[in-house]
Scaffold this motif. Sequence first.
Motif, PDB file in Angstrom:
ATOM      1  N   GLU A  17       0.769  -1.168   0.004  1.00  0.00           N
ATOM      2  CA  GLU A  17       0.013  -0.207   0.105  1.00  0.00           C
ATOM      3  C   GLU A  17       0.920   1.174   0.104  1.00  0.00           C
ATOM      4  N   GLY A  18       0.476   2.350  -0.816  1.00  0.00           N
ATOM      5  CA  GLY A  18       1.380   3.778  -0.801  1.00  0.00           C
ATOM      6  C   GLY A  18       0.869   4.379  -1.914  1.00  0.00           C
ATOM      7  N   ALA A  19       1.300   5.548  -2.296  1.00  0.00           N
ATOM      8  CA  ALA A  19       1.365   6.403  -3.306  1.00  0.00           C
ATOM      9  C   ALA A  19       1.875   5.904  -4.667  1.00  0.00           C
ATOM     10  N   ALA A  20       1.050   5.783  -5.571  1.00  0.00           N
ATOM     11  CA  ALA A  20       1.647   5.734  -6.838  1.00  0.00           C
ATOM     12  C   ALA A  20       2.094   6.946  -7.520  1.00  0.00           C
ATOM     13  N   VAL A  21       3.527   6.833  -7.892  1.00  0.00           N
ATOM     14  CA  VAL A  21       4.090   8.287  -8.349  1.00  0.00           C
ATOM     15  C   VAL A  21       4.549   8.022  -9.939  1.00  0.00           C
ATOM     16  N   ARG A  22       4.235   8.891 -10.794  1.00  0.00           N
ATOM     17  CA  ARG A  22       4.502   8.754 -11.940  1.00  0.00           C
ATOM     18  C   ARG A  22       6.148   8.946 -12.234  1.00  0.00           C
ATOM     19  N   VAL A  23       6.756   8.005 -12.997  1.00  0.00           N
ATOM     20  CA  VAL A  23       8.166   7.909 -13.360  1.00  0.00           C
ATOM     21  C   VAL A  23       8.433   8.650 -14.646  1.00  0.00           C
ATOM     22  N   THR A  24       9.130   9.839 -14.784  1.00  0.00           N
ATOM     23  CA  THR A  24       9.537  10.548 -16.043  1.00  0.00           C
ATOM     24  C   THR A  24      10.770  10.528 -16.268  1.00  0.00           C
ATOM     25  N   ASP A  25      11.715  10.318 -15.453  1.00  0.00           N
ATOM     26  CA  ASP A  25      13.060  10.615 -15.500  1.00  0.00           C
ATOM     27  C   ASP A  25      13.526   9.653 -16.667  1.00  0.00           C
ATOM     28  N   ARG A  26      14.259  10.051 -17.511  1.00  0.00           N
ATOM     29  CA  ARG A  26      14.498   9.348 -18.771  1.00  0.00           C
ATOM     30  C   ARG A  26      15.789   8.047 -18.157  1.00  0.00           C
ATOM     31  N   HIS A  27      16.680   8.213 -17.423  1.00  0.00           N
ATOM     32  CA  HIS A  27      17.602   7.494 -16.888  1.00  0.00           C
ATOM     33  C   HIS A  27      17.102   6.234 -16.166  1.00  0.00           C
ATOM     34  N   THR A  28      15.951   6.375 -15.250  1.00  0.00           N
ATOM     35  CA  THR A  28      15.059   5.762 -14.438  1.00  0.00           C
ATOM     36  C   THR A  28      14.142   4.822 -15.501  1.00  0.00           C
ATOM     37  N   SER A  42      14.050  -9.856 -26.970  1.00  0.00           N
ATOM     38  CA  SER A  42      13.529  -8.461 -27.799  1.00  0.00           C
ATOM     39  C   SER A  42      12.189  -8.404 -27.877  1.00  0.00           C
ATOM     40  N   GLU A  43      11.397  -9.461 -27.706  1.00  0.00           N
ATOM     41  CA  GLU A  43       9.952  -9.469 -27.795  1.00  0.00           C
ATOM     42  C   GLU A  43       9.430  -8.505 -26.675  1.00  0.00           C
ATOM     43  N   TRP A  44      10.144  -8.320 -25.533  1.00  0.00           N
ATOM     44  CA  TRP A  44       9.516  -7.161 -24.647  1.00  0.00           C
ATOM     45  C   TRP A  44      10.565  -6.029 -24.553  1.00  0.00           C
ATOM     46  N   HIS A  45      10.896  -5.464 -25.960  1.00  0.00           N
ATOM     47  CA  HIS A  45      11.420  -4.279 -26.220  1.00  0.00           C
ATOM     48  C   HIS A  45      10.793  -3.211 -26.009  1.00  0.00           C
ATOM     49  N   PHE A  46      11.025  -2.047 -25.275  1.00  0.00           N
ATOM     50  CA  PHE A  46      10.367  -0.754 -25.227  1.00  0.00           C
ATOM     51  C   PHE A  46      11.311   0.382 -25.463  1.00  0.00           C
ATOM     52  N   ASP A  47      10.890   1.075 -26.254  1.00  0.00           N
ATOM     53  CA  ASP A  47      11.806   2.555 -26.306  1.00  0.00           C
ATOM     54  C   ASP A  47      11.218   3.508 -25.296  1.00  0.00           C
ATOM     55  N   VAL A  48      12.008   4.340 -25.187  1.00  0.00           N
ATOM     56  CA  VAL A  48      11.677   5.314 -23.832  1.00  0.00           C
ATOM     57  C   VAL A  48      11.417   6.562 -24.791  1.00  0.00           C
ATOM     58  N   GLY A  49      10.171   7.195 -24.663  1.00  0.00           N
ATOM     59  CA  GLY A  49       9.728   8.253 -25.207  1.00  0.00           C
ATOM     60  C   GLY A  49      10.107   9.537 -24.232  1.00  0.00           C
ATOM     61  N   ASP A  50       9.114  10.636 -24.324  1.00  0.00           N
ATOM     62  CA  ASP A  50       9.168  11.976 -23.595  1.00  0.00           C
ATOM     63  C   ASP A  50       8.375  11.342 -22.233  1.00  0.00           C
ATOM     64  N   GLY A  51       9.142  10.813 -21.447  1.00  0.00           N
ATOM     65  CA  GLY A  51       8.324  10.504 -20.164  1.00  0.00           C
ATOM     66  C   GLY A  51       7.360   9.406 -20.203  1.00  0.00           C
ATOM     67  N   VAL A  52       7.542   8.655 -21.327  1.00  0.00           N
ATOM     68  CA  VAL A  52       6.646   7.206 -21.330  1.00  0.00           C
ATOM     69  C   VAL A  52       7.507   6.015 -22.100  1.00  0.00           C
ATOM     70  N   PHE A  53       7.086   5.049 -21.973  1.00  0.00           N
ATOM     71  CA  PHE A  53       7.418   3.796 -22.770  1.00  0.00           C
ATOM     72  C   PHE A  53       6.762   3.868 -23.964  1.00  0.00           C
ATOM     73  N   VAL A  54       7.227   3.548 -25.068  1.00  0.00           N
ATOM     74  CA  VAL A  54       6.641   3.428 -26.475  1.00  0.00           C
ATOM     75  C   VAL A  54       6.902   2.156 -27.023  1.00  0.00           C
ATOM     76  N   SER A  55       6.036   1.606 -27.691  1.00  0.00           N
ATOM     77  CA  SER A  55       6.245   0.353 -28.495  1.00  0.00           C
ATOM     78  C   SER A  55       5.172   0.401 -29.300  1.00  0.00           C
ATOM     79  N   GLY A  56       5.477  -0.045 -30.708  1.00  0.00           N
ATOM     80  CA  GLY A  56       4.591  -0.238 -31.823  1.00  0.00           C
ATOM     81  C   GLY A  56       3.439   1.186 -31.874  1.00  0.00           C
ATOM     82  N   ARG A  64       5.633   4.143 -10.091  1.00  0.00           N
ATOM     83  CA  ARG A  64       6.254   3.492  -9.117  1.00  0.00           C
ATOM     84  C   ARG A  64       5.390   3.517  -7.852  1.00  0.00           C
ATOM     85  N   ILE A  65       5.455   2.666  -6.813  1.00  0.00           N
ATOM     86  CA  ILE A  65       4.809   2.583  -5.386  1.00  0.00           C
ATOM     87  C   ILE A  65       5.542   3.118  -4.528  1.00  0.00           C
ATOM     88  N   GLU A  66       5.388   4.316  -3.625  1.00  0.00           N
ATOM     89  CA  GLU A  66       6.143   4.917  -2.551  1.00  0.00           C
ATOM     90  C   GLU A  66       5.475   4.085  -1.360  1.00  0.00           C
TER      91      GLU A  66
END
Length: 88
Positions: A17-28, A42-56, A64-66
Motif C-alpha cells: 500500500e502506498g502512493a503511486a508516483v509517475r516516473v518520467t526521468d529518462r535514466h530511471t 527482444s519481444e519485450w523491447h520498449f523505447d523510452v519517449g518523452d516520459g513514457v514507454f513507447v512500443s508499436g 512506482r509505488i512509494e
Amino acid sequence: MTTGSSTWAQGLDVIVEGAAVRVTDRHTLQRLPDAYEDKYGSEWHFDVGDGVFVSGGNAAAVFRIEPAKVLAFAKQPHAQTRYRFTTR
C-alpha cells in the motif's frame, strides 16, 4: 499493488500500500526496459519517449509505488506479517 498465487496451500501473497508516483526521468525509465529485455528477450523491447514507454506506436506511462505498508500472507503453514514504513 497485489501479487501472489491463487493456490490455497502454497505460495505467498503480498500487498503493498502506498502512493503511486509517475516516473518520467529518462535514466530511471531506461533501466526498466533494459531489464525486461535482458530477462525476456527482444519481444519485450520498449523505447523510452518523452516520459513514457513507447512500443508499436503506443505510449504507456510508468508508475512506482512509494510504500507505506506491506502485508504478506504465507500459505502452508499459514502466517501473516505487516511492515509499516516511516518517513524521516
